[in-house]
Design a protein around this motif. Structure first.
Motif, PDB file in Angstrom:
ATOM      1  N   ALA A 169       0.841  -1.202   0.000  1.00 29.68           N
ATOM      2  CA  ALA A 169       0.000   0.000   0.000  1.00 29.68           C
ATOM      3  C   ALA A 169       0.870   1.244   0.000  1.00 29.68           C
ATOM      4  N   SER A 218       2.643   1.691  -3.350  1.00 29.96           N
ATOM      5  CA  SER A 218       1.764   2.224  -4.397  1.00 29.96           C
ATOM      6  C   SER A 218       1.464   3.699  -4.144  1.00 29.96           C
ATOM      7  N   SER A 219       1.417   4.074  -2.863  1.00 30.47           N
ATOM      8  CA  SER A 219       1.193   5.478  -2.544  1.00 30.47           C
ATOM      9  C   SER A 219       2.361   6.337  -3.007  1.00 30.47           C
ATOM     10  N   ASN A 256       2.193   6.710  -6.663  1.00 29.56           N
ATOM     11  CA  ASN A 256       1.146   7.682  -7.009  1.00 29.56           C
ATOM     12  C   ASN A 256       1.645   9.113  -6.873  1.00 29.56           C
ATOM     13  N   LEU A 257       2.334   9.360  -5.754  1.00 27.90           N
ATOM     14  CA  LEU A 257       2.802  10.717  -5.503  1.00 27.90           C
ATOM     15  C   LEU A 257       3.771  11.166  -6.580  1.00 27.90           C
ATOM     16  N   ARG A 268      -4.818  17.391  -8.744  1.00 31.89           N
ATOM     17  CA  ARG A 268      -5.954  17.046  -7.875  1.00 31.89           C
ATOM     18  C   ARG A 268      -6.752  18.310  -7.557  1.00 31.89           C
ATOM     19  N   PRO A 269      -8.070  18.242  -7.618  1.00 30.90           N
ATOM     20  CA  PRO A 269      -8.890  19.439  -7.415  1.00 30.90           C
ATOM     21  C   PRO A 269      -8.652  20.081  -6.043  1.00 30.90           C
ATOM     22  N   TRP A 270      -8.555  21.386  -6.010  1.00 28.95           N
ATOM     23  CA  TRP A 270      -8.397  22.192  -4.794  1.00 28.95           C
ATOM     24  C   TRP A 270      -7.161  21.860  -3.969  1.00 28.95           C
ATOM     25  N   GLN A 271      -6.233  21.034  -4.500  1.00 31.88           N
ATOM     26  CA  GLN A 271      -4.991  20.774  -3.751  1.00 31.88           C
ATOM     27  C   GLN A 271      -3.821  20.976  -4.704  1.00 31.88           C
ATOM     28  N   LEU A 280      -0.279  19.511  -4.081  1.00 28.87           N
ATOM     29  CA  LEU A 280      -0.085  18.065  -3.910  1.00 28.87           C
ATOM     30  C   LEU A 280       0.546  17.483  -5.181  1.00 28.87           C
ATOM     31  N   PHE A 319       4.160  14.624   1.817  1.00 31.93           N
ATOM     32  CA  PHE A 319       2.853  13.983   1.716  1.00 31.93           C
ATOM     33  C   PHE A 319       2.830  12.524   2.135  1.00 31.93           C
ATOM     34  N   GLU A 320       3.958  11.944   2.449  1.00 31.76           N
ATOM     35  CA  GLU A 320       3.929  10.542   2.844  1.00 31.76           C
ATOM     36  C   GLU A 320       4.593  10.355   4.203  1.00 31.76           C
ATOM     37  N   ARG A 340       4.414   8.122   6.302  1.00 26.46           N
ATOM     38  CA  ARG A 340       4.747   6.759   6.720  1.00 26.46           C
ATOM     39  C   ARG A 340       6.167   6.376   6.319  1.00 26.46           C
TER      40      ARG A 340
END
Lengths: 130, 693
Positions: free
Chosen positions: A32, A35-36, A39-40, A48-51, A54, A85-86, A88
């Motif tokens: 997980a 994959s995150s 994605n980033l 991404r809308p309103w961000q 990001l 943004f990550e 973890r």
């Protein structure tokens, strides 16, 4: 991996079916997180809308001339997006090396997930597609 | 997935709040845990879901807003709601001026025609000259080589002619758009020709009243479109006459610049009529005019129009229906009251006072049109509407301001400017309408707050009436100030400006110039009343009351009760010329026991006298006429009797009467308006003093 189970669970973006239940399949823990991270790296600013902040600018950088400076810039870009943004992931090592033959970069990312002492490594080849 | 108890908020319109709500919702399950990490696939899905939710919520909110007259924001929505209430928003309207046009050189009895839409150009007003036109075709006959068109009404605007051909297949709704958004719809003239080559036509008129229509009514319906233009449509053969295929519709109208042209004057006809030389005499500068009705006004007027149902019964009905007149006149203020409230009461009449926008009074023709075309058709049959002009009381402000020069880098002139603006703003927001109240203390507070460097200020006011005296016939005028007036002390009495010319009564061929009206400084009067201060005792017969003083003729009688005390003293004759008076009470003849009665006198103070004076060749003040009128101090009424100057030394011929009120709170009611004259340079006088340390 064995000592952390099911801490993280995410939906699989391929939307493949879990063969037994027929539900959408899950990706768990390390997968997980990996994959995150992917994605980033593949998200641009304003995707991404309103961000608007990001994501990373890696996509644009692939269209620049391949120079040693660019390697560092891409590395910094990756470092920033993951740090921002990550939460973890704790980055251990990032290796960006230009592949002039194929007009891309080989990127090897080594990081720790949470308190896990065993490093996780992913390798991607980034090249511009258009 | 989510437990039964998890609730999801549905009221948010903001992206982040909606997403937070989704995240909260997901917290109640444990299948997917990565909703909080931006990079997760779940977060991407949440973003899409949130975006979609927000999109729909915003869209629905917009739709819901626009669905109601109260919350709609778009003009097209508001106009559409107004349409359901049978309300047509007012278009831009042109100012109206009045001129006489004189043509010279024609043979006697020749008829001359002034065609419709002849162009008149005003002299530049505010750096801009405007084109005005007459809206009717007029005729005049030559007599003594001149033909005069009297009282020609001019409207500002560019004449436009639109021609439409009607075909029932191409335009089944029989509606035609007037493409200019600045069309003054009160100037619309609609002619319908049965076919394009015909010279005969019918004139169609606008209507909003469906009750009186039949299949032959020559009417059209007017509405505003979504793009702020106008559309006229014709009947279907049941409500209004139906157009026949192939008819040609010709629409004449003026494209207006709104109130921009108000104040334009000195008109010149741009081309001769026929071959005759012409001259134009301006009678009335352009007045009125206004912009297209605002969204706020439509929201306010449309429901009221609906509730009045085209019938003038209550006070509010009159106000609403007058505001909605289709004559192209807009009003700043309308007041209506029943005749029974008048003194003396006038039953069966309703009185209407109107203050037109950009002007002071309506012209006689406008009044007649308003009564005949707007009020009469909708008012109750036995009630007679009467229009009265507003009675303006002008306030002149004299302000003394003390400021601290150490607290500001503004100059005294700048402070003066700030104070002047404050007074103007105050006057605009609180005065200039019916039923308003001016309070001096409110204004002093405003002035003190105008700038931090202002330490304190004092304000004195004068109340003024302005009128145009009749220069041919001596006339009696009554001025109602609506506030008690102060008796004259030094420099505070009633005065007039500018100077007047009168004919010398001794030598009628001679005129005397430089005459002013003033209050006779000490007005000697009679005895107003006598009050008992000591009833005395032992009176068997009413005692004799004698009034001692510098005047003559006053007499009074006393009344006693059964115990022998004086109860009251009644003035029988108030006498004249008393400036002081004493009362002596003596026992009547034959009364041996009555004693000690005492009383005091109040002199008359309600009335004062006005006189006229001038300074003669030797600069000595000479009284011209000792009595030209009276002042009723208590009721605030000044009366000029048989007042007949032959000239007022002022280009307008306007005379101003000023007086000092005893009260600084001035209220207006009925047809009275308290206002500040924006054209009078002396209306605001400010003295600014710097505090010295």
């Amino acid at each position: 991996m064995a000592n952390i189970t099911n801490v993280y669970s995410d939906i699989d973006l391929t939307f493949s079916r879990q063969p037994i239940t027929g539900d959408v399949s899950l990706v768990l823990d390390n997968r997980a997180v990996i994959s995150s991270v992917r994605n980033l790296l593949q998200t641009n600013f304003y995707d991404r809308p309103w961000q608007p902040s990001l994501g990373s600018n890696v996509n644009a950088l692939l269209f620049e001339n391949i120079t040693p400076l660019m390697e560092t810039t891409i590395e910094q870009e990756i470092r920033n997006v993951i740090n921002n943004f990550e939460p973890r992931v704790k980055i251990d090592k990032i290796n960006v090396s230009a592949n002039t033959q194929e007009d891309g970069y080989n990127i090897t990312l080594q990081f720790f997930i949470g308190n896990n002492t065993q490093a996780t490594q992913i390798s991607v080849f980034l090249e511009r597609t258009r | 997935m989510a437990g039964a108890n998890s609730n999801i908020q549905v009221t948010d319109l903001d992206f982040t709040s909606i997403k937070t709500n989704f995240v909260k919702f997901l917290q109640s399950q444990d299948t997917f845990k990565d909703y909080n990490f931006s990079g997760s696939a779940l977060s991407t899905l949440l973003d899409v879901l949130t975006y979609n939710t927000q999109y729909n919520a915003y869209y629905l909110n917009m739709v819901a807003n626009e669905m109601f007259l109260d919350s709609a924001l778009l003009r097209s929505s508001i106009v559409s709601h107004a349409k359901l209430l049978d309300y047509v928003p007012k278009s831009v309207s042109s100012p109206v001026a009045k001129v006489n046009v004189i043509a010279r050189g024609g043979a006697n009895n020749t008829t001359l025609t002034l065609p419709r839409y002849s162009t008149f150009v005003s002299k530049a007003s505010k750096g801009q000259s405007y084109t005005f036109v007459n809206t009717d075709t007029l005729n005049a006959t030559f007599y003594n080589n001149t033909a005069t068109f009297n009282d020609v009404t001019l409207k500002q605007g560019t004449p436009t002619t639109l021609t439409f051909n009607y075909s029932s297949t191409g335009n089944p709704s029989a509606s035609f758009e007037l493409p200019n958004t600045n069309t003054d719809t009160s100037t619309l003239l609609v002619e319908v020709y049965p076919n394009p080559s015909s010279s005969a036509f019918d004139v169609y008129t606008p209507t909003t009243n469906f009750l009186t229509l039949n299949g032959n009514s020559l009417v059209y319906f007017l509405e505003e479109t979504a793009t702020e233009t106008y559309r006229i449509s014709f009947g279907d053969g049941i409500l209004g006459k139906k157009l026949t295929d192939g008819s040609r519709i010709v629409v004449y109208c003026l494209i207006s610049k709104g109130s921009d042209a108000a104040g334009a004057n000195n008109f010149v006809l741009t081309s001769n009529i026929g071959n005759y030389s012409t001259s134009t005499i301006s009678l009335l500068a352009a007045e009125g005019g206004g912009p297209k009705e605002s969204i706020a006004s439509i929201k306010y007027q449309a429901p009221k129009s609906y509730s009045a149902q085209n019938r003038a019964v209550t006070k509010q009905d009159y106000i609403t229906l007058i505001q909605q007149n289709n004559l192209g006149v807009t009003f700043d203020a309308v007041n209506v009251w029943g005749g029974e409230e008048n003194d003396p009461p006038v039953y069966g009449q309703v009185f209407i006072a109107l203050k037109p926008s950009g002007g002071y009074t309506l012209t006689e023709i406008q009044k007649q049109k308003l009564i005949q075309n707007v009020i009469k058709p909708i008012s109750v049959m036995t009630v007679e509407p009467t229009l009265v002009d507003p009675d303006y009381t002008y306030i002149q402000f004299n302000s003394n301001v003390l400021y601290d020069p150490n607290k500001t880098n503004l100059t005294a002139a700048q402070i003066q400017n700030i104070v002047s603006n404050t007074i103007n703003k105050f006057a605009q927001s609180t005065l200039n309408t019916f039923n308003s109240t001016f309070s001096s203390s409110d204004l002093t507070t405003e002035i003190s707050k105008a700038d931090p460097s202002i330490i304190t200020n004092e304000l004195s006011i004068r109340v003024q009436k302005k009128f145009y005296p009749n220069l041919t016939t001596p006339t009696t005028y009554n001025f109602y100030f609506g506030v008690p007036l102060q008796r004259s002390t030094f420099l505070s009495g009633v005065t007039t400006a500018p100077a007047l010319q009168f004919r010398n009564p001794v030598n009628l061929l001679e005129n005397i110039d430089g005459i002013y009206v003033e209050e006779v400084p000490v007005t000697s009067g009679g005895i107003e009343s006598i009050s008992v201060i000591n009833p005395g005792f032992g009176y068997s017969i009413a005692p004799v009351v004698t009034i001692l003083g510098d005047g003559t003729g006053a007499t009074a009688e006393a009344f006693i009760n059964t115990k022998g005390n004086i109860t009251s003293i009644n003035v029988l004759n108030s006498g004249i010329n008393y400036t002081s008076a004493l009362v002596s009470i003596s026992a009547a003849a034959g009364d041996t026991t009555g004693q000690n009665g005492g009383a005091t006198v109040s002199l008359q103070g309600q009335y004062g006298t006005l006189r006229t004076y001038y300074n003669n060749n030797q600069d000595a003040k000479t009284i011209f006429n000792t009595n030209v009128g009276t002042i009723d101090y208590v009721n605030g009424i000044i009366k000029l009797s048989g007042f007949g100057p032959i000239q007022v030394d002022n280009p307008l011929g306007q005379l101003t009467i000023s007086a000092t009120p005893t009260s600084t709170i001035i209220s207006s009611s009925y047809n009275r308006i308290v206002t500040l004259d924006p054209f009078d340079p002396n209306a605001i006088n400010i003295t600014v003093t710097a505090k010295t340390t």
